[in-house]
Motif scaffolding. Structure first.
Motif, mmCIF file in Angstrom:
data_model
loop_
_atom_site.group_PDB
_atom_site.id
_atom_site.type_symbol
_atom_site.label_atom_id
_atom_site.label_comp_id
_atom_site.label_asym_id
_atom_site.label_seq_id
_atom_site.Cartn_x
_atom_site.Cartn_y
_atom_site.Cartn_z
ATOM 1 N N TYR A 25 0.987 -1.553 0.111
ATOM 2 C CA TYR A 25 -0.268 -0.144 -0.023
ATOM 3 C C TYR A 25 0.541 1.187 0.226
ATOM 4 O O TYR A 25 0.753 2.107 1.137
ATOM 5 C CB TYR A 25 -1.385 -0.243 1.091
ATOM 6 N N GLY A 76 -7.298 -0.133 9.071
ATOM 7 C CA GLY A 76 -7.151 -0.531 7.643
ATOM 8 C C GLY A 76 -8.093 -0.593 6.857
ATOM 9 O O GLY A 76 -8.598 -0.943 6.241
ATOM 10 N N LYS A 82 -17.851 1.632 2.425
ATOM 11 C CA LYS A 82 -18.825 0.817 3.093
ATOM 12 C C LYS A 82 -18.788 1.293 4.855
ATOM 13 O O LYS A 82 -19.723 1.823 4.680
ATOM 14 C CB LYS A 82 -18.203 -0.292 3.779
ATOM 15 N N ASP A 103 -3.895 3.493 9.497
ATOM 16 C CA ASP A 103 -3.600 2.584 8.802
ATOM 17 C C ASP A 103 -2.103 2.849 8.079
ATOM 18 O O ASP A 103 -1.504 4.220 8.851
ATOM 19 C CB ASP A 103 -4.685 3.682 7.388
ATOM 20 N N ILE A 104 -1.768 1.720 7.549
ATOM 21 C CA ILE A 104 0.029 2.256 6.742
ATOM 22 C C ILE A 104 0.220 2.482 6.207
ATOM 23 O O ILE A 104 1.502 2.969 5.931
ATOM 24 C CB ILE A 104 0.809 0.185 6.982
ATOM 25 N N GLY A 130 0.268 4.219 10.700
ATOM 26 C CA GLY A 130 1.137 3.344 11.726
ATOM 27 C C GLY A 130 0.340 1.645 11.152
ATOM 28 O O GLY A 130 -0.646 1.412 10.559
ATOM 29 N N GLU A 131 0.742 1.005 11.875
ATOM 30 C CA GLU A 131 0.313 -0.471 12.665
ATOM 31 C C GLU A 131 -1.048 -1.190 13.182
ATOM 32 O O GLU A 131 -0.726 0.124 14.032
ATOM 33 C CB GLU A 131 1.828 -2.104 12.804
ATOM 34 N N TYR A 132 -1.507 -1.469 12.377
ATOM 35 C CA TYR A 132 -2.479 -2.128 13.515
ATOM 36 C C TYR A 132 -2.686 -2.497 15.534
ATOM 37 O O TYR A 132 -3.636 -1.041 15.556
ATOM 38 C CB TYR A 132 -3.237 -3.695 13.293
ATOM 39 N N GLY A 153 -13.341 -5.378 4.960
ATOM 40 C CA GLY A 153 -13.083 -6.066 3.238
ATOM 41 C C GLY A 153 -11.731 -7.572 4.256
ATOM 42 O O GLY A 153 -11.716 -7.730 2.793
ATOM 43 N N ASN A 155 -10.197 -7.440 5.414
ATOM 44 C CA ASN A 155 -8.539 -7.585 6.108
ATOM 45 C C ASN A 155 -8.094 -8.809 7.247
ATOM 46 O O ASN A 155 -6.780 -9.152 6.569
ATOM 47 C CB ASN A 155 -8.554 -6.226 6.777
HETATM 48 C C1 LIG Z 1 -7.719 -4.693 2.080
HETATM 49 S S1 LIG Z 1 -7.005 -3.349 2.078
HETATM 50 C C2 LIG Z 1 -9.175 -2.900 2.519
HETATM 51 C C3 LIG Z 1 -9.677 -1.678 2.848
HETATM 52 C C4 LIG Z 1 -10.943 -1.806 3.621
HETATM 53 N N1 LIG Z 1 -10.593 -2.289 4.883
HETATM 54 C C5 LIG Z 1 -11.970 -2.305 2.966
HETATM 55 O O1 LIG Z 1 -12.786 -2.299 3.194
HETATM 56 O O2 LIG Z 1 -12.078 -2.051 1.207
HETATM 57 C C6 LIG Z 1 -6.467 -3.345 3.426
HETATM 58 C C7 LIG Z 1 -6.239 -1.811 4.167
HETATM 59 O O3 LIG Z 1 -5.233 -1.663 5.570
HETATM 60 C C8 LIG Z 1 -4.091 -1.090 5.192
HETATM 61 N N2 LIG Z 1 -2.954 -2.393 5.765
HETATM 62 C C9 LIG Z 1 -2.661 -4.111 5.640
HETATM 63 N N3 LIG Z 1 -2.261 -3.723 6.716
HETATM 64 C C10 LIG Z 1 -1.534 -3.375 7.560
HETATM 65 C C11 LIG Z 1 -1.009 -3.451 8.879
HETATM 66 N N4 LIG Z 1 -0.412 -4.059 8.794
HETATM 67 N N5 LIG Z 1 -1.765 -1.990 9.942
HETATM 68 C C12 LIG Z 1 -2.359 -0.825 9.392
HETATM 69 N N6 LIG Z 1 -2.374 -1.319 8.331
HETATM 70 C C13 LIG Z 1 -2.767 -2.121 6.991
HETATM 71 C C14 LIG Z 1 -3.597 -0.983 4.253
HETATM 72 O O4 LIG Z 1 -2.846 -0.256 3.787
HETATM 73 C C15 LIG Z 1 -6.048 -0.889 2.881
HETATM 74 O O5 LIG Z 1 -5.569 0.467 3.885
#
Ligand SMILES: C[S@@+](CC[C@H](N)C(=O)[O-])C[C@H]1O[C@@H](n2cnc3c(N)ncnc32)[C@H](O)[C@@H]1O
Length: 313
Positions: A25, A76, A82, A103-104, A130-132, A153, A155
Motif C-alpha cells: 500500500y 485498515g 463502507k 492505516d499503514i 502506522g501498524e494496526y 474488507g 483484512n
Molecule cells: C485490503 S485493503 C481493505 C480496505 C478496507 N478495509 C475495505 O474493506 O475496503 C487493506 C487496508 O489495510 C491497510 N493495512 C494493511 N496492512 C496493515 C497493517 N499491518 N497495519 C495498518 N494498516 C494496514 C492498507 O493500507 C489498506 O488500506
C-alpha cells in the motif's frame, strides 16, 4: 536500517522466499486496490457494501444497544466507503465522538483526513498512520471512551490462520469489557469463484502484486526487472487458504541497493499474500478463543460474506 528494508531482506533471504503484503500500500498500491475493488470478480466489496448499505440501521441498533456513547477505531479503512454508511448512522444518533482511522498507508490517512470532515461534520476525525496494533495502543492513550473497533474488507484474512487467534487476543488485550469489534470476514464458497477474485481479467491483481517490486526498486534501490516475474494465485478449498505468489520467469539475480543480492531460479516463487476464508462456525471459534463473544452475524443475500459483531468478555 528502516523496517521496510529489514523485512524485504529477511523475506528474500528465507527459503521459500516471501514478501509482506502490508507493503503493497503505497500511493500506486492504494490506487490499484481501488481498481481491484471495482472488478466484477472481486465480489468481496459488493457483498460487504450490500451489508453496510442495506442493513445500516440494524448494525447501528445492535451496537447502540450495548452502549450509546463511544469512539470508533477502524483498522485498515482504505477509502472507508463502507464504514461511512455506519459512521453516518451512528453520528446521526449522536452515539459517537471520534473516529480514528488507522492505516499503514500515509496516503490513505491524508485522503481520509481531507475527505471525511465534509461527510461527517459532527465527528472528530483523528487519523493514525502506522501498524494496526501499535496504533490501537495510541488510540487507547487518547480516548478513554468505550470503543468500537472496525476491521472490514476481510483484512483479517491477510493474517495466517495459525496466527489469527493470537492477533485477536492482542486486539482484545487493548480493549475493555463493553468494547466491541465489527469484523468483515470472507466465507468459504465455490473455489473457482474465490480464485478468480484474486486473478481478475483486467490484470489489476497482477499489477498490485508486481507494484511491490516497483516499490522496492524505487524506495530501496532494487533492480527487479518487472517483466521477468508473473503473478500466480491458488486456492485450497480444504484449508480455505487463498495464496498469491510471484513466479520468476528465468534464472536471475536481483540486487537491493548496496545491501544484498538474491538469486532466483526459473519458476521459483515469492509468496506475497494470504487471503484466508472461513466457515461461520470457525469465526465463532476465533471469537471464543480470543476473549470475545459473538453478538450478531450479518450476511449479504448470497451468504458469501459476513460481518460479525463481537463483544469483549
Ligand atoms: C485490503 S485493503 C481493505 C480496505 C478496507 N478495509 C475495505 O474493506 O475496503 C487493506 C487496508 O489495510 C491497510 N493495512 C494493511 N496492512 C496493515 C497493517 N499491518 N497495519 C495498518 N494498516 C494496514 C492498507 O493500507 C489498506 O488500506
Amino acid at each position: 536500517m528502516n523496517q521496510f528494508l529489514q523485512d524485504v531482506l529477511k523475506g528474500l533471504q528465507s527459503s521459500p522466499k516471501y514478501l509482506q503484503s502490508k507493503y503493497f500500500y503505497d500511493k500506486k498500491g492504494d490506487e490499484l486496490f481501488q481498481k481491484i475493488m471495482q472488478c466484477e470478480e472481486y465480489y468481496l466489496t459488493n457483498c460487504e457494501m450490500e451489508i453496510f448499505s442495506t442493513q445500516t440501521a440494524a448494525l447501528a441498533d445492535i451496537i447502540i444497544d450495548q452502549h450509546n456513547s463511544f469512539d470508533v477505531v477502524e483498522l485498515g479503512p482504505g477509502d472507508a466507503v463502507k464504514s461511512l454508511y455506519l459512521l453516518k448512522e451512528l453520528a446521526g444518533k449522536n452515539a459517537i465522538d471520534t473516529y480514528f482511522p488507522v492505516d499503514i498507508s500515509n496516503n490513505i490517512i491524508d485522503l481520509l483526513q481531507k475527505k471525511l470532515p465534509e461527510q461527517l461534520p459532527k465527528l472528530n476525525i483523528h487519523g493514525l498512520n502506522g501498524e494496526y496494533l501499535s496504533m490501537l495502543t495510541s488510540a487507547k492513550k487518547i480516548s478513554d471512551k468505550i470503543k468500537l473497533v472496525l476491521f472490514l474488507g476481510s483484512n483479517i484474512g491477510n493474517i495466517p490462520k495459525e496466527e489469527v487467534n493470537e492477533f485477536c487476543r492482542q486486539i482484545r488485550s487493548q480493549l475493555s469489557i463493553g468494547d466491541m469489534v465489527l469484523i468483515g470476514i470472507d466465507l468459504k464458497k465455490n473455489p473457482k469463484q474465490i480464485r478468480l477474485a484474486y486473478d481478475d481479467s483486467n490484470g489489476y491483481t497482477r499489477e498490485f502484486n508486481l507494484n511491490l517490486l516497483r516499490r522496492i526498486n524505487r524506495e530501496l534501490g532494487g533492480n527487479f526487472v518487472i517483466e521477468d516475474f508473473e503473478h500466480y494465485a491458488t486456492y485450497d478449498p480444504i484449508t480455505g487458504a487463498c495464496r498469491s505468489f510471484l513466479v520468476s520467469l528465468k534464472d536471475q539475480q536481483v540486487t537491493i541497493g548496496n545491501h544484498a543480492s538474491f538469486n532466483f531460479l526459473k519458476n521459483e516463487t515469492v509468496f506475497m499474500e494470504i487471503s484466508q476464508k472461513y466457515s461461520i462456525e470457525q469465526t465463532d471459534e476465533i471469537a471464543s478463543q480470543s476473549g470475545f463473544e459473538p453478538v450478531a452475524h450479518f450476511f449479504d443475500k448470497n451468504k458469501w460474506f459476513t460481518d460479525v459483531i463481537w463483544k469483549c468478555v
